[in-house]
Design a protein around this motif. Structure first.
Motif, short mmCIF file in Angstrom:
data_model
loop_
_atom_site.label_atom_id
_atom_site.label_comp_id
_atom_site.label_asym_id
_atom_site.label_seq_id
_atom_site.Cartn_x
_atom_site.Cartn_y
_atom_site.Cartn_z
N ILE A 1 -60.67 2.05 3.93
CA ILE A 1 -60.57 0.77 4.65
C ILE A 1 -59.10 0.36 4.69
O ILE A 1 -58.31 0.73 3.82
CB ILE A 1 -61.46 -0.31 3.98
N GLY A 2 -58.74 -0.40 5.73
CA GLY A 2 -57.36 -0.85 5.91
C GLY A 2 -56.72 -0.15 7.08
O GLY A 2 -55.85 0.70 6.91
N GLU A 3 -57.15 -0.51 8.30
CA GLU A 3 -56.68 0.20 9.49
C GLU A 3 -55.65 -0.64 10.25
O GLU A 3 -55.87 -1.82 10.52
CB GLU A 3 -57.88 0.50 10.39
N HIS A 4 -54.53 -0.02 10.60
CA HIS A 4 -53.43 -0.65 11.32
C HIS A 4 -52.81 -1.79 10.51
O HIS A 4 -52.15 -2.67 11.07
CB HIS A 4 -53.88 -1.14 12.70
N THR A 5 -52.99 -1.75 9.23
CA THR A 5 -52.33 -2.70 8.33
C THR A 5 -51.04 -2.13 7.77
O THR A 5 -50.17 -2.89 7.32
CB THR A 5 -53.25 -3.08 7.16
N VAL B 1 -55.05 -9.45 9.75
CA VAL B 1 -55.15 -10.42 8.65
C VAL B 1 -56.48 -10.28 7.92
O VAL B 1 -56.52 -10.24 6.68
CB VAL B 1 -54.97 -11.85 9.20
N THR B 2 -57.56 -10.17 8.65
CA THR B 2 -58.87 -10.04 7.98
C THR B 2 -59.05 -8.67 7.36
O THR B 2 -59.71 -8.52 6.33
CB THR B 2 -60.01 -10.32 8.97
N GLU B 3 -58.42 -7.64 7.95
CA GLU B 3 -58.53 -6.30 7.37
C GLU B 3 -57.79 -6.23 6.04
O GLU B 3 -58.28 -5.60 5.08
CB GLU B 3 -57.97 -5.26 8.35
N ASN B 4 -56.64 -6.85 5.95
CA ASN B 4 -55.95 -6.92 4.65
C ASN B 4 -56.85 -7.54 3.60
O ASN B 4 -56.94 -7.07 2.46
CB ASN B 4 -54.66 -7.73 4.78
N ASP B 5 -57.54 -8.62 3.97
CA ASP B 5 -58.43 -9.29 3.05
C ASP B 5 -59.59 -8.38 2.64
O ASP B 5 -60.00 -8.35 1.47
CB ASP B 5 -58.96 -10.58 3.69
#
Length: 393
Positions: A42-46, A281-285
């Motif tokens: 998980i963590g795409e384009h972050t 922002v939500t992916e980082n979370d």
């Protein structure tokens, strides 16, 4: 890993690669090195937004047999395809001049020379069983195998962090793909039974336990056979949107925006840029939540976060495709506890975290759904967290 997976995953034995090298180049290699592909849990384009990612190295690898030459000639050969031996020189290494798979080893050599490393001429034979174009980082596996070999052969003494930055420069400036540091970090710093929790702002990383088998789970990779490339406009335009969003919001990178700041962002950004920002922002979370769950209840608890990640990439970042959506939806409908596309998007692979006793049902359902939709048959296999780049012979 199933018998079917083992049959398709096994690369040539070390001895076979050495023998092929000697047959092609007339002498034995100085050694053989390997580096794994990766799955991003998980963590795409972050990553290029200085955020958080959670990839792991997989048990599919690129391997290179290498011998140092006494001149500046570079000869490259792959065990797959029919390109034959590609010959160039160290002096001819310039961005934009290499073709096909040779861009990756030549890019690493160029980047190391730019850092002042005394890279020699060499003969190199590549063998890889990382699926091409599937979003499992086949190109970075090649680069990490090559840089690990050259670090050893030149005595450069580069730390993992240095090799990450050198391979990133090879990708960005030689290959022309505006990628971040996630893929190289997973390939160089991976560990069996663990995911790599990476802070892309400062490269700090720590290993997070991620073992599916003890939890009665399997991680399926569904390669849609829709090839993608980072060196195209889709990836670059998403990155440009993120940079614009950070500029308008007055922050160094989207990493600095919290979920609570999204209401403010919606009033400052155009609709498309806002959705791109909201995904990051939500992916980082979601990455932070996943790390917390893996350290507590374990992998069986992360399914809803995988699902939410896919929805965000599909709707806000708009990098999915019909094949990926069908793979995810079908897997979930037939027993997967969570599924998402993985990788840069616009094709590639999905992952499905599946109870072992539902694995066959999910495999069969996805294959049937693809056939009914008129899509190419997907390649479906399991992966496990594996060790990072190393010398193997």
């Amino acid at each position: 890993m199933s018998t079917q997976d083992q049959a398709t995953a096994a690369p040539a034995a070390h001895g076979d690669l050495r023998a092929r090298f000697e047959q092609e180049f007339g002498s034995a290699p100085d050694g053989v090195w390997q580096a794994p592909g990766r799955v991003n849990l998980i963590g795409e384009h972050t990553d290029y937004n200085e955020g958080f990612v959670l990839p792991f190295a997989i048990d599919r690898t690129a391997r290179v047999a290498v011998a140092v030459r006494r001149d500046s000639t570079v000869r490259l050969l792959s065990t797959y395809g029919d390109q034959g031996v590609v010959t160039t020189t160290l002096e001819a290494l310039r961005p934009g001049t290499a073709k096909g798979w040779t861009k990756y080893p030549l890019g690493v050599m160029w980047a190391l020379r730019e850092r002042g490393v005394g890279v020699p001429g060499l003969d190199l034979l590549l063998d890889s069983n990382v699926p091409l174009g599937a979003g499992l980082s086949s190109s970075h596996a090649i680069e990490c195998a090559v840089i690990t070999a050259l670090n050893d052969l030149t005595g450069a003494g580069l730390a993992a962090e240095d090799m990450v930055l050198a391979t990133q420069r090879a990708e960005n400036d030689f290959v022309g793909a505006p990628t971040g540091i996630m893929d190289q970090s997973a390939s160089l710093r991976g560990s069996k039974g663990h995911a790599v929790f990476l802070d892309c702002r400062d490269q700090t990383a720590h290993l997070v336990p991620f073992e599916t088998e003890p939890a009665g789970l399997a991680l399926l990779v569904i390669d849609t056979k829709v090839s993608h490339s980072h060196a195209d406009g889709g990836y670059a335009s998403r990155r440009a949107s993120c940079e614009l969003g950070a500029e308008v919001m007055g922050v160094k990178a989207l990493r600095d925006i919290e979920v609570a700041d999204l209401d403010e962002a919606s009033g400052l950004l155009d609709e498309v840029t806002f959705r791109r920002v909201r995904h990051v922002v939500t992916e980082n979370d979601r990455v932070l939540q996943t790390v917390e769950l893996l350290g507590g209840p374990g992998p069986g608890a992360i399914g809803p976060l995988l699902d939410a990640s896919h929805a965000s990439m599909r709707d806000d970042f708009e990098i999915s495709c019909p094949e990926l959506d069908l793979a995810v939806d079908t897997a979930k409908a037939h027993g997967a506890i969570g599924a998402r596309m993985t990788g840069g998007g616009f094709g590639g692979a999905a992952i499905a975290l599946t109870p072992v006793d539902a694995e066959r049902k999910v495999r069969d359902a996805v294959a049937k759904a693809f056939a009914q939709a008129g899509f190419a048959a997907p390649d479906i296999f399991t992966v496990s967290p594996a060790a990072g780049a190393t010398r193997i012979a």
